[in-house]
Design a protein around this motif. Structure first.
Motif, PDB file in Angstrom:
ATOM      1  N   SER A  31       0.806  -1.221   0.000  1.00  0.00           N
ATOM      2  CA  SER A  31       0.000   0.000   0.000  1.00  0.00           C
ATOM      3  C   SER A  31       0.838   1.269   0.000  1.00  0.00           C
ATOM      4  CB  SER A  31      -0.932   0.014   1.213  1.00  0.00           C
ATOM      5  OG  SER A  31      -0.192   0.018   2.416  1.00  0.00           O
ATOM      6  N   SER A  32       2.139   1.128  -0.098  1.00  0.00           N
ATOM      7  CA  SER A  32       3.051   2.266  -0.022  1.00  0.00           C
ATOM      8  C   SER A  32       3.570   2.664  -1.387  1.00  0.00           C
ATOM      9  CB  SER A  32       4.251   1.938   0.878  1.00  0.00           C
ATOM     10  OG  SER A  32       3.823   1.625   2.182  1.00  0.00           O
ATOM     11  N   THR A  33       3.805   3.946  -1.547  1.00  0.00           N
ATOM     12  CA  THR A  33       4.559   4.427  -2.701  1.00  0.00           C
ATOM     13  C   THR A  33       6.035   4.250  -2.373  1.00  0.00           C
ATOM     14  OG1 THR A  33       2.927   6.033  -3.436  1.00  0.00           O
ATOM     15  CG2 THR A  33       5.210   6.461  -4.026  1.00  0.00           C
ATOM     16  N   ALA A  35      10.129   4.805  -3.626  1.00  0.00           N
ATOM     17  CA  ALA A  35      10.925   5.712  -4.443  1.00  0.00           C
ATOM     18  C   ALA A  35      12.411   5.468  -4.242  1.00  0.00           C
ATOM     19  CB  ALA A  35      10.580   7.160  -4.095  1.00  0.00           C
ATOM     20  N   SER A  50       9.885   6.920  -8.810  1.00  0.00           N
ATOM     21  CA  SER A  50       8.929   6.436  -7.827  1.00  0.00           C
ATOM     22  C   SER A  50       7.909   5.545  -8.502  1.00  0.00           C
ATOM     23  CB  SER A  50       8.238   7.593  -7.101  1.00  0.00           C
ATOM     24  OG  SER A  50       7.553   8.418  -8.017  1.00  0.00           O
ATOM     25  N   ILE A  51       7.298   4.696  -7.691  1.00  0.00           N
ATOM     26  CA  ILE A  51       6.253   3.802  -8.171  1.00  0.00           C
ATOM     27  C   ILE A  51       5.161   3.744  -7.117  1.00  0.00           C
ATOM     28  CG2 ILE A  51       7.494   1.762  -7.299  1.00  0.00           C
ATOM     29  CD1 ILE A  51       6.279   0.230  -9.743  1.00  0.00           C
ATOM     30  N   SER A  52       3.937   3.981  -7.555  1.00  0.00           N
ATOM     31  CA  SER A  52       2.823   3.999  -6.615  1.00  0.00           C
ATOM     32  C   SER A  52       2.395   2.580  -6.258  1.00  0.00           C
ATOM     33  CB  SER A  52       1.642   4.753  -7.223  1.00  0.00           C
ATOM     34  OG  SER A  52       1.067   3.978  -8.273  1.00  0.00           O
ATOM     35  N   SER A  53       1.492   2.482  -5.295  1.00  0.00           N
ATOM     36  CA  SER A  53       0.974   1.169  -4.929  1.00  0.00           C
ATOM     37  C   SER A  53       0.255   0.522  -6.108  1.00  0.00           C
ATOM     38  CB  SER A  53       0.026   1.295  -3.740  1.00  0.00           C
ATOM     39  OG  SER A  53      -1.038   2.182  -4.040  1.00  0.00           O
ATOM     40  N   THR A  57       4.455   4.788 -12.487  1.00  0.00           N
ATOM     41  CA  THR A  57       5.862   5.159 -12.337  1.00  0.00           C
ATOM     42  C   THR A  57       6.117   6.582 -12.808  1.00  0.00           C
ATOM     43  OG1 THR A  57       6.389   4.246 -14.513  1.00  0.00           O
ATOM     44  CG2 THR A  57       6.632   2.777 -12.614  1.00  0.00           C
ATOM     45  N   ASN A  58       7.098   7.198 -12.194  1.00  0.00           N
ATOM     46  CA  ASN A  58       7.564   8.522 -12.600  1.00  0.00           C
ATOM     47  C   ASN A  58       9.074   8.564 -12.476  1.00  0.00           C
ATOM     48  OD1 ASN A  58       5.127  10.451 -13.048  1.00  0.00           O
ATOM     49  ND2 ASN A  58       4.589   9.320 -11.209  1.00  0.00           N
ATOM     50  N   ARG A  71       8.285  -3.103  -8.900  1.00  0.00           N
ATOM     51  CA  ARG A  71       8.068  -3.635  -7.562  1.00  0.00           C
ATOM     52  C   ARG A  71       7.482  -5.033  -7.638  1.00  0.00           C
ATOM     53  NH1 ARG A  71       4.453   0.532  -4.679  1.00  0.00           N
ATOM     54  NH2 ARG A  71       4.491  -1.010  -2.996  1.00  0.00           N
ATOM     55  N   ASP A 104       7.160   8.441   6.381  1.00  0.00           N
ATOM     56  CA  ASP A 104       8.109   7.898   5.423  1.00  0.00           C
ATOM     57  C   ASP A 104       9.316   7.294   6.142  1.00  0.00           C
ATOM     58  OD1 ASP A 104       9.293  11.179   4.300  1.00  0.00           O
ATOM     59  OD2 ASP A 104       9.675  10.075   6.143  1.00  0.00           O
TER      60      ASP A 104
END
Length: 116
Positions: A31-33, A35, A50-53, A57-58, A71, A104
């Motif tokens: 459930s975490s982003t 990075a 970064s990659i969201s749950s 991606t960014n 991930r 974080d």
């Protein structure tokens, strides 16, 4: 409490590749982003990717097209595949977990050195 342990850093020639891993403890990973950040000597820490749950991606402009973040929620691990490495990619690379609560956590870092 979340613990993050990075691995996979090392010395590589320019143009080479490395894959960094960050293993997270706890049940909050999915459930975490997640990075990756890096910090070169004398510079401020900078965001890399970064990659969201949900898997969005960014990337920073400086690494887009060369680095890939991914991930594996079954292994509580986030990866950073780094290709076409440049000497300016040399830095201490850190993993960060951003929880849904807003808290974080950071790993201890893994060194990447790219020789010219």
């Amino acid at each position: 409490q979340v613990q993050l342990v990075e691995s996979g850093g090392g010395l590589v020639q320019a143009g080479g590749s490395l894959r960094l891993s960050c293993a997270a403890s706890g049940s909050i990973f999915s459930s975490s982003t997640m990075a990756w950040y890096r910090q070169a000597p004398g510079n401020q820490r900078e965001w890399v990717a970064s990659i969201s749950s949900g898997g969005i991606t960014n990337y920073a402009v400086s690494v887009k097209g060369r680095f890939t973040i991914s991930r594996d929620n079954t292994k509580n691990t986030v990866y950073l595949q780094m290709n076409s490495l440049k000497p300016e990619d040399t830095a201490l690379y850190y993993c960060k977990a951003l929880l849904a609560s807003g808290d974080d956590y950071w790993g201890q870092g893994t060194q990447v050195t790219v020789s010219s």
